[in-house]
Design a protein around this motif. Structure first.
Motif, short mmCIF file in Angstrom:
data_model
loop_
_atom_site.label_atom_id
_atom_site.label_comp_id
_atom_site.label_asym_id
_atom_site.label_seq_id
_atom_site.Cartn_x
_atom_site.Cartn_y
_atom_site.Cartn_z
N ARG A 62 0.88 -1.17 0.00
CA ARG A 62 0.00 0.00 0.00
C ARG A 62 0.91 1.21 0.00
NH1 ARG A 62 -2.14 3.64 3.55
NH2 ARG A 62 -1.20 2.64 5.36
N GLU B 55 1.12 5.64 -0.16
CA GLU B 55 0.49 6.95 -0.12
C GLU B 55 1.37 7.87 -0.96
OE1 GLU B 55 -0.24 8.20 3.90
OE2 GLU B 55 -1.49 6.45 4.29
N THR B 56 0.73 8.77 -1.68
CA THR B 56 1.45 9.62 -2.63
C THR B 56 1.10 11.09 -2.43
OG1 THR B 56 -0.30 9.44 -4.30
CG2 THR B 56 1.47 7.79 -4.38
N GLN B 57 1.95 11.93 -2.98
CA GLN B 57 1.68 13.35 -3.13
C GLN B 57 1.82 13.64 -4.62
OE1 GLN B 57 0.66 15.71 -1.16
NE2 GLN B 57 0.62 14.38 0.62
N ALA C 27 -2.22 13.34 -3.60
CA ALA C 27 -2.95 12.20 -3.03
C ALA C 27 -3.67 11.36 -4.07
CB ALA C 27 -3.93 12.69 -1.98
N THR D 118 5.10 8.83 -0.45
CA THR D 118 5.41 9.31 0.89
C THR D 118 5.37 8.20 1.93
OG1 THR D 118 3.10 9.92 1.28
CG2 THR D 118 4.56 11.64 0.41
#
Length: 70
Positions: free
Chosen positions: A47, A49-51, A53, A63
């Motif tokens: 899993r 998480e990105t920037q 989002a 991130t």
């Protein structure tokens, strides 16, 4: 967002994941450390998480990388 671990270097704690469309996206040590993992093997589902989002755009960065749990 989900992805598949593609590469991982334990010395630098960085690597790449493959998005479900096959796009490789790099991650750095802070993203790996944020997930609390000690090791990552190619082929593992993760899993992320990105920037930004929504996980799109030319400035996409990861991130957080952690194991995918059901």
């Amino acid at each position: 967002m989900q992805a598949t671990a593609y590469t991982y270097d334990p010395e630098t704690r960085s690597g790449q994941v493959l998005l479900d469309d096959g796009t490789p996206v790099p991650f750095d040590a802070p993203a790996f450390d944020a997930g609390g993992l000690r090791l990552l093997r190619p082929g593992q589902r993760v899993r992320i998480e990105t920037q930004p989002a929504d996980g799109t755009g030319p400035g996409l960065r990861i991130t957080l990388v952690t194991l995918q749990t059901l």
